[in-house]
Every structure is written in structure tokens, then in C-alpha cells.
Design a protein around this motif. Sequence first.
Motif, PDB file in Angstrom:
ATOM      1  N   TRP A   1       0.832  -1.205   0.000  1.00  0.00           N
ATOM      2  CA  TRP A   1       0.000   0.000   0.000  1.00  0.00           C
ATOM      3  C   TRP A   1       0.871   1.261   0.000  1.00  0.00           C
ATOM      4  O   TRP A   1       0.664   2.185  -0.779  1.00  0.00           O
ATOM      5  N   TRP A   2       1.873   1.290   0.874  1.00  0.00           N
ATOM      6  CA  TRP A   2       2.751   2.455   0.969  1.00  0.00           C
ATOM      7  C   TRP A   2       3.678   2.562  -0.236  1.00  0.00           C
ATOM      8  O   TRP A   2       4.042   3.661  -0.666  1.00  0.00           O
ATOM      9  N   ASP A   3       4.065   1.410  -0.751  1.00  0.00           N
ATOM     10  CA  ASP A   3       4.921   1.405  -1.942  1.00  0.00           C
ATOM     11  C   ASP A   3       4.193   2.069  -3.110  1.00  0.00           C
ATOM     12  O   ASP A   3       4.746   2.936  -3.799  1.00  0.00           O
ATOM     13  N   ILE A   4       2.946   1.688  -3.297  1.00  0.00           N
ATOM     14  CA  ILE A   4       2.156   2.251  -4.399  1.00  0.00           C
ATOM     15  C   ILE A   4       1.858   3.729  -4.138  1.00  0.00           C
ATOM     16  O   ILE A   4       1.899   4.560  -5.046  1.00  0.00           O
ATOM     17  N   THR A   5       1.571   4.055  -2.868  1.00  0.00           N
ATOM     18  CA  THR A   5       1.304   5.464  -2.531  1.00  0.00           C
ATOM     19  C   THR A   5       2.519   6.339  -2.862  1.00  0.00           C
ATOM     20  O   THR A   5       2.385   7.426  -3.442  1.00  0.00           O
ATOM     21  N   ALA A   6       3.706   5.837  -2.493  1.00  0.00           N
ATOM     22  CA  ALA A   6       4.946   6.592  -2.772  1.00  0.00           C
ATOM     23  C   ALA A   6       5.112   6.802  -4.272  1.00  0.00           C
ATOM     24  O   ALA A   6       5.430   7.913  -4.726  1.00  0.00           O
ATOM     25  N   HIS A   7       4.868   5.748  -5.030  1.00  0.00           N
ATOM     26  CA  HIS A   7       5.013   5.814  -6.489  1.00  0.00           C
ATOM     27  C   HIS A   7       4.007   6.806  -7.097  1.00  0.00           C
ATOM     28  O   HIS A   7       4.380   7.694  -7.873  1.00  0.00           O
ATOM     29  N   ALA A   8       2.736   6.657  -6.708  1.00  0.00           N
ATOM     30  CA  ALA A   8       1.673   7.520  -7.257  1.00  0.00           C
ATOM     31  C   ALA A   8       1.943   8.988  -6.924  1.00  0.00           C
ATOM     32  O   ALA A   8       1.784   9.875  -7.776  1.00  0.00           O
ATOM     33  N   SER A   9       2.369   9.237  -5.694  1.00  0.00           N
ATOM     34  CA  SER A   9       2.615  10.611  -5.266  1.00  0.00           C
ATOM     35  C   SER A   9       3.775  11.230  -6.058  1.00  0.00           C
ATOM     36  O   SER A   9       3.722  12.409  -6.427  1.00  0.00           O
ATOM     37  N   ALA A  10       4.808  10.421  -6.322  1.00  0.00           N
ATOM     38  CA  ALA A  10       5.958  10.937  -7.090  1.00  0.00           C
ATOM     39  C   ALA A  10       5.544  11.273  -8.524  1.00  0.00           C
ATOM     40  O   ALA A  10       6.017  12.272  -9.085  1.00  0.00           O
ATOM     41  N   GLU A  11       4.665  10.462  -9.104  1.00  0.00           N
ATOM     42  CA  GLU A  11       4.205  10.745 -10.472  1.00  0.00           C
ATOM     43  C   GLU A  11       3.508  12.107 -10.534  1.00  0.00           C
ATOM     44  O   GLU A  11       3.790  12.917 -11.412  1.00  0.00           O
ATOM     45  N   ILE A  12       2.615  12.329  -9.582  1.00  0.00           N
ATOM     46  CA  ILE A  12       1.868  13.600  -9.584  1.00  0.00           C
ATOM     47  C   ILE A  12       2.816  14.759  -9.248  1.00  0.00           C
ATOM     48  O   ILE A  12       2.752  15.829  -9.858  1.00  0.00           O
ATOM     49  N   GLY A  13       3.698  14.518  -8.280  1.00  0.00           N
ATOM     50  CA  GLY A  13       4.680  15.545  -7.912  1.00  0.00           C
ATOM     51  C   GLY A  13       5.537  15.948  -9.101  1.00  0.00           C
ATOM     52  O   GLY A  13       5.846  17.131  -9.281  1.00  0.00           O
ATOM     53  N   ALA A  14       5.911  14.972  -9.929  1.00  0.00           N
ATOM     54  CA  ALA A  14       6.746  15.269 -11.103  1.00  0.00           C
ATOM     55  C   ALA A  14       6.000  16.187 -12.067  1.00  0.00           C
ATOM     56  O   ALA A  14       6.573  17.159 -12.574  1.00  0.00           O
ATOM     57  N   VAL A  15       4.722  15.895 -12.293  1.00  0.00           N
ATOM     58  CA  VAL A  15       3.931  16.734 -13.211  1.00  0.00           C
ATOM     59  C   VAL A  15       3.787  18.148 -12.631  1.00  0.00           C
ATOM     60  O   VAL A  15       3.970  19.150 -13.340  1.00  0.00           O
ATOM     61  N   LEU A  16       3.503  18.228 -11.328  1.00  0.00           N
ATOM     62  CA  LEU A  16       3.307  19.551 -10.708  1.00  0.00           C
ATOM     63  C   LEU A  16       4.625  20.333 -10.652  1.00  0.00           C
ATOM     64  O   LEU A  16       4.638  21.550 -10.842  1.00  0.00           O
ATOM     65  N   LEU A  17       5.735  19.629 -10.403  1.00  0.00           N
ATOM     66  CA  LEU A  17       7.018  20.336 -10.375  1.00  0.00           C
ATOM     67  C   LEU A  17       7.389  20.803 -11.787  1.00  0.00           C
ATOM     68  O   LEU A  17       7.964  21.879 -11.951  1.00  0.00           O
ATOM     69  N   GLY A  18       7.060  19.991 -12.788  1.00  0.00           N
ATOM     70  CA  GLY A  18       7.263  20.422 -14.177  1.00  0.00           C
ATOM     71  C   GLY A  18       6.466  21.686 -14.456  1.00  0.00           C
ATOM     72  O   GLY A  18       6.959  22.625 -15.082  1.00  0.00           O
ATOM     73  N   ALA A  19       5.226  21.721 -13.943  1.00  0.00           N
ATOM     74  CA  ALA A  19       4.373  22.916 -14.107  1.00  0.00           C
ATOM     75  C   ALA A  19       5.003  24.111 -13.381  1.00  0.00           C
ATOM     76  O   ALA A  19       4.973  25.245 -13.880  1.00  0.00           O
ATOM     77  N   THR A  20       5.589  23.851 -12.215  1.00  0.00           N
ATOM     78  CA  THR A  20       6.247  24.930 -11.463  1.00  0.00           C
ATOM     79  C   THR A  20       7.418  25.493 -12.262  1.00  0.00           C
ATOM     80  O   THR A  20       7.600  26.714 -12.348  1.00  0.00           O
TER      81      THR A  20
END
Lengths: 47, 246
Positions: B76-95
Amino acid sequence: MTTSFQWQLVLLCWALVLAAIAVLVVRSVQRARRLSRQVPEEQRRWM
Amino acid sequence: MTGTTSSRGTRVLGALTLAGMAALLLFALVLSPQDEVQGEAVRMLYVHVPTAIVAFTAFFVTVAGSIVYLWKRSEWWDITAHASAEIGAVLLGATLVSGMLWGRVSWGVYWTWDARLTTTALLFVFVLGYLAVRRLPMERDRRSRLAAVVGLLLGPTTIVCHYATTWWRTLHQGPTITRLNPEIDGIMLFTLMLGMVVFALLYAWLLIHRFRVLWLEHRVEDLGLDAALAERRSEAEDGGTLVPSP
């Protein structure tokens, strides 16, 4: 820096950000549809 | 609903996010006044700051997920970490993109090797590296362990990036949220806060969906492995050999 040029950059900025989010959403939906067909119902507990 | 990763909760969250985004666009592009110094370019503030803060939050979730995964081996935490990094990457790209466009107006250049910009670029490279590790063709547990170790690097890098404007002399302005400028206009402040809320909602919504997609990917991977094992057993029982004779 003209107001018109500033507006161009503002609109470009918002368009790029919203497009990136839209791509992520669309790709997620497509992938979910494809994967859902391969996974039995009981393993999709949240649906 | 079959064939999607939505549920009643995510549909409500999605509707709230869409409505919030529409309101944010109205405030950011129409109702908010132009700034005395920044002019119309201030409208980029309402996307730049929220995406940056939510991206940083996403990376801390990845760090937390990585720590718990290394400790308890929780899928559960492994997938959460992965999913969060994917979204973070898109948002940081937007930043980064919004910051570059804003920089063109404020500094006259799209990019400069300022401490904040450089550490943000470094953070972006790290998260892309983390996502690359997630795609390595290896056994899932090993891949998740490796990704969790790489994921831990996002923590200190995010902290250095956040404090870059405090620790070094930079072109980039200091913290906007923690030390609010008392001269900021009421609508401008409201729009900024609305942006924070909307992007936080967007993050939560995407996190749930990405989690479910990744969960499905794990199940498909398991089913493929089970099918391959069953096929090999069947071949062995039929008198076939696992390794073809020369």
C-alpha cells in the motif's frame, strides 16, 4: 515589457499547466480501462 | 463502475476539483487586479506557488511511503509513494515552466542558474530518476526497495530547494506564504489561497486514481506471473522439459 506580451505568457503558462494535468488524467483513465479488463472483479475492491 | 478507477467519493472529489479550478481561473485571469510592480504577470503566481507547494508535499508523501515500505514492506505504501511521485513530477514540471515564463517577465530571461532554480531543476531530475527506477525490468520487491532508497533522496533535496532563498542570495523572491506581504491585495491573497486549496484537491483526486491504476498494474503483473508458472507446470507434467535440449 508590454501588457500584451505579459498576457501571452500568462495564458501560455496556464494552458501548459492545464494541458499537462489533462494528459495525466486522460492517460490514467485509458490505462485504468485497459487494466480493469484484465483484473478479476474481486481484486477491484474500491469500485 | 467497472472499467474505471472511480468511486462515489472520487467522483465528488473530482467535481469539487473541477468547480474549484473553474473558480480559480475566473479569479486568477479576470477578477484579480494586476500588480503595481509585476503587472499582469502576477497571474502566474496563482499557478506557480500552489503547484510548487503541492509538489513538495507530494515528495514528502513519497519519502514517508518509502520509509514505511523499507520498514514494513507494505505494498500500500509502496504504491502510494510511487503515485505521489508521479503527480509531484507533473506539478514540479508545471512549477518550472510557470517559473520560467514568469522569469522572462520579471528578470528578462527564461532561465538563470540561481540557487532556487538550480535546486528545483535538480529535484526534477531526481524525481525523473525515481520514476525511471520504477520502470526497471526486475523482480518487483527488488525494484520497490531500490525505488524506496532513491525516494528517500527526495526529502533532503526538497528541503534544500525550499530553503534555497533563505540560505543563499538569490534572484528568486523569498517565501510567499510563511511571510505574507501585508500590502498584498485582498483578492490576490484570496486567489492565492484558492489556488492552494484547488491544487491540493487535485493532488488528492489524482493520488487516489493513480494509486488504483498502479494497484491494477500490480495485480496484472501477479496474474501474468501466475499464468506463466501454471504454463511451465503444465509443460513439465506433459513430459516436456523446461530447458530445450541442444
